[in-house]
Design an enzyme around this catalytic site. Sequence first.
Site, PDB file in Angstrom:
ATOM      1  N   LYS A 111      -8.541  -3.161  -2.474  1.00 10.69           N
ATOM      2  CA  LYS A 111      -8.711  -4.194  -3.236  1.00 10.69           C
ATOM      3  C   LYS A 111     -10.301  -4.488  -3.371  1.00 10.69           C
ATOM      4  O   LYS A 111     -11.539  -4.044  -3.562  1.00 10.69           O
ATOM      5  CB  LYS A 111      -8.572  -5.510  -4.153  1.00 10.69           C
ATOM      6  CG  LYS A 111      -7.451  -5.116  -4.447  1.00 10.69           C
ATOM      7  CD  LYS A 111      -6.321  -4.536  -4.836  1.00 10.69           C
ATOM      8  CE  LYS A 111      -5.699  -3.427  -4.665  1.00 10.69           C
ATOM      9  NZ  LYS A 111      -4.608  -2.616  -3.748  1.00 10.69           N
TER      10      LYS A 111
ATOM     11  N   ALA B 241       1.695  10.924  -3.978  1.00 10.59           N
ATOM     12  CA  ALA B 241       0.829  10.837  -5.598  1.00 10.59           C
ATOM     13  C   ALA B 241       1.167   9.617  -5.890  1.00 10.59           C
ATOM     14  O   ALA B 241       1.704   8.525  -7.198  1.00 10.59           O
ATOM     15  CB  ALA B 241       0.386  11.188  -6.821  1.00 10.59           C
TER      16      ALA B 241
ATOM     17  N   VAL C 181       1.785   4.797  -5.077  1.00 10.12           N
ATOM     18  CA  VAL C 181       0.182   3.859  -5.366  1.00 10.12           C
ATOM     19  C   VAL C 181      -0.526   3.714  -4.194  1.00 10.12           C
ATOM     20  O   VAL C 181      -2.116   3.598  -4.587  1.00 10.12           O
ATOM     21  CB  VAL C 181       1.097   2.606  -4.901  1.00 10.12           C
ATOM     22  CG1 VAL C 181       0.651   1.129  -5.842  1.00 10.12           C
ATOM     23  CG2 VAL C 181       2.516   2.043  -5.737  1.00 10.12           C
ATOM     24  N   ILE C 182      -0.418   3.787  -2.728  1.00 11.73           N
ATOM     25  CA  ILE C 182      -1.082   4.219  -1.927  1.00 11.73           C
ATOM     26  C   ILE C 182      -1.960   5.494  -1.650  1.00 11.73           C
ATOM     27  O   ILE C 182      -3.174   5.504  -1.882  1.00 11.73           O
ATOM     28  CB  ILE C 182      -1.007   3.879  -0.453  1.00 11.73           C
ATOM     29  CG1 ILE C 182      -0.130   2.764  -0.256  1.00 11.73           C
ATOM     30  CG2 ILE C 182      -1.963   4.863   0.696  1.00 11.73           C
ATOM     31  CD1 ILE C 182       0.417   2.521   1.166  1.00 11.73           C
TER      32      ILE C 182
ATOM     33  N   GLU D  80       1.601  16.297  -3.976  1.00 13.92           N
ATOM     34  CA  GLU D  80       2.747  15.291  -4.522  1.00 13.92           C
ATOM     35  C   GLU D  80       3.835  16.233  -4.771  1.00 13.92           C
ATOM     36  O   GLU D  80       3.895  17.217  -5.485  1.00 13.92           O
ATOM     37  CB  GLU D  80       3.484  14.180  -5.444  1.00 13.92           C
ATOM     38  CG  GLU D  80       4.107  14.129  -6.771  1.00 13.92           C
ATOM     39  CD  GLU D  80       5.039  12.807  -5.840  1.00 13.92           C
ATOM     40  OE1 GLU D  80       4.432  11.853  -5.151  1.00 13.92           O
ATOM     41  OE2 GLU D  80       5.846  13.015  -5.580  1.00 13.92           O
TER      42      GLU D  80
ATOM     43  N   ALA E  97       0.466   9.500   2.467  1.00 14.24           N
ATOM     44  CA  ALA E  97       1.148   8.096   1.490  1.00 14.24           C
ATOM     45  C   ALA E  97       2.145   8.708   1.478  1.00 14.24           C
ATOM     46  O   ALA E  97       2.610   8.684   0.102  1.00 14.24           O
ATOM     47  CB  ALA E  97       0.026   7.369   0.865  1.00 14.24           C
TER      48      ALA E  97
ATOM     49  N   GLY F 113       5.453   6.737   1.625  1.00 15.65           N
ATOM     50  CA  GLY F 113       6.050   5.616   0.639  1.00 15.65           C
ATOM     51  C   GLY F 113       6.496   4.600   2.612  1.00 15.65           C
ATOM     52  O   GLY F 113       5.762   5.401   3.783  1.00 15.65           O
ATOM     53  N   ARG F 114       7.301   3.835   2.779  1.00 17.12           N
ATOM     54  CA  ARG F 114       7.053   3.202   3.488  1.00 17.12           C
ATOM     55  C   ARG F 114       8.681   2.755   3.825  1.00 17.12           C
ATOM     56  O   ARG F 114       9.381   3.525   3.297  1.00 17.12           O
ATOM     57  CB  ARG F 114       5.596   1.661   3.548  1.00 17.12           C
ATOM     58  CG  ARG F 114       4.586   1.681   3.228  1.00 17.12           C
ATOM     59  CD  ARG F 114       4.153   0.374   3.422  1.00 17.12           C
ATOM     60  NE  ARG F 114       4.506  -0.508   4.393  1.00 17.12           N
ATOM     61  CZ  ARG F 114       3.159  -0.378   5.262  1.00 17.12           C
ATOM     62  NH1 ARG F 114       1.745   0.875   4.965  1.00 17.12           N
ATOM     63  NH2 ARG F 114       2.943  -1.087   6.388  1.00 17.12           N
TER      64      ARG F 114
ATOM     65  N   HIS G 251     -10.318 -14.127 -29.466  1.00 15.92           N
ATOM     66  CA  HIS G 251     -11.277 -13.047 -30.080  1.00 15.92           C
ATOM     67  C   HIS G 251     -12.797 -13.073 -29.809  1.00 15.92           C
ATOM     68  O   HIS G 251     -12.922 -14.334 -29.398  1.00 15.92           O
ATOM     69  CB  HIS G 251     -10.818 -12.790 -31.664  1.00 15.92           C
ATOM     70  CG  HIS G 251     -11.832 -11.510 -32.067  1.00 15.92           C
ATOM     71  ND1 HIS G 251     -11.297 -10.165 -31.740  1.00 15.92           N
ATOM     72  CD2 HIS G 251     -12.921 -11.466 -32.028  1.00 15.92           C
ATOM     73  CE1 HIS G 251     -12.116  -9.351 -31.999  1.00 15.92           C
ATOM     74  NE2 HIS G 251     -13.156 -10.493 -32.596  1.00 15.92           N
TER      75      HIS G 251
END
Length: 474
Positions: free
Chosen positions: A58, A189, A191-192, A211, A276, A278-279, A451
């Site tokens: 992030k 393709a 998340v990572i 992917e 990337a 998967g884990r 609003h």
Amino acid sequence: MAEQFDVIVIGGGPAGYHAAIRAAQLGLKTACVDAWTGADNKAALGGTCLNVGCIPSKALLDSSKQFHNLTHSFKDHGINAANPSIDVKTMVGRKDKIVKQFTGGVAMLFKGNKIASFLGKARLLKDRQVEITAPDGGKQTIAGTNVIIATGSAPIELPFARFDGKTIVDNAGALAFEAVPRRLGVIGAGVIGLELGSVWKRLGSDVTIIEALPDFLGTADAEVAKAALRELTKQGLKIELGAKLSKAEVKGNEVQLTYAGKDGEKQLVVDKLLVAVGRRAFTDGLLGDGTGVKLDERGRVVVDEHCWTGVDGVWAVGDCVRGPMLAHKGFEEGIAVAELIAGKAGHVDYDVIPWVIYTEPEIAWVGKTEQQCKAENIPYRTGSFPFAAIGRAVAMNEPAGFVKMIAHAQTDRILGVHLVGAEVSELVAECVVAMSFKGSSEDLARIIHAHPTLSEAVHEAAMSVDKRAIHKAN
Ligand code: NAD
């Protein structure tokens, strides 16, 4: 005799440190064993999430977004910034500082809660004895009335594209490049791949994501996945679907990739390759003889719906057990198990786990997708609302995306909410709350939303379920 604890937590990542802190809060004598060390060879609590996952990614996503806005959208606001440049060392240094702040924060929380913190690799032995091997090879054994296994996960390695930490890298490597790679290849393709591919693309890299599956983000709602693919492609990310990598050869400073795509075999040369795909549960060397704890065919610790292994006093939580590999799912399991151990009613509602992908636009969802409702023959209605009709989103120059709500056709109970757009990582929280309280689309439609805010898209999507959205034709 081995020192005795009420609770020993193996692993100080998101699931483990939450379990340890909650157990200590409940008055249990708690220890946590973790092997992760930082660049200074000292303990770095927080596991993958704090060290090489959620938080550092992030930090770089935010830095790269600032740069991308500077080079692409400031001009729409009438702001001219001459000759922008990036100093990757400073950017990565900022990320490292944030990581240190948060790993140190967990250590302080442990101290404040009087949790005994052991640095080393733990092995569970018979009768809830835990053997700890310190980094210098020294061994000691402690014993627990309860043991919570929270050993997390590790990146899956492809046999024909082994990590070398320099040219072919995992998520940790892709968070620490010293310069912007001219050409970056990404395998997967997911998340990572999408998050870290976005980081380097925004900084100027030519990014190709390969992917294997024919559908983009198959677990997301199909409409959201389609919109996200369109937006990401517009940004210049090259995403090749249904493409199978067969070879990755490092030649000097480059990697030559061979893969079978829709149009036959293709070659691609890149400067760095992020794998990337998967884990996997990280349970290597965890279990000594005769513990009774079982691993499944994917190496995950087998547990029931309460995270109990079936062995007296032995529990397991987080990425090393079934379920999505999400830090917040681990948090909740850790807290629930600590509470169960203390005789309270710990519980995780697995039906309302939010998902967030921090691309631009962000992608988030909770509950069932439309394709799941169809497959399960659930009668449903949908309502959706575009950010392009939300004043705040347009004023922010972020009109892409929409909110889509799915509600039961008879009861109106919300079954799922799917969002793609600016800051939907925050908007999904409201949907999680509504679903946790078994709310209906009408409930959300009748709740006042400030609003002008982005949250009005959730409000209008809820109203749209009953064809009464105000700012669009129904
Ligand atoms: P993932 O499961 O999200 O995606 C992996 C992708 O790789 C899949 O789309 C899969 O089809 C593809 N793939 C698998 N083998 C392949 C091959 N040989 N060639 C090409 N493609 C292939 O996994 P990830 O992105 O590595 O992330 C790992 C875990 O970490 C996930 O469970 C994820 O949820 C979690 N995570 C979550 C966040 C977040 O919540 N924002 C961020 C990072 C990671």
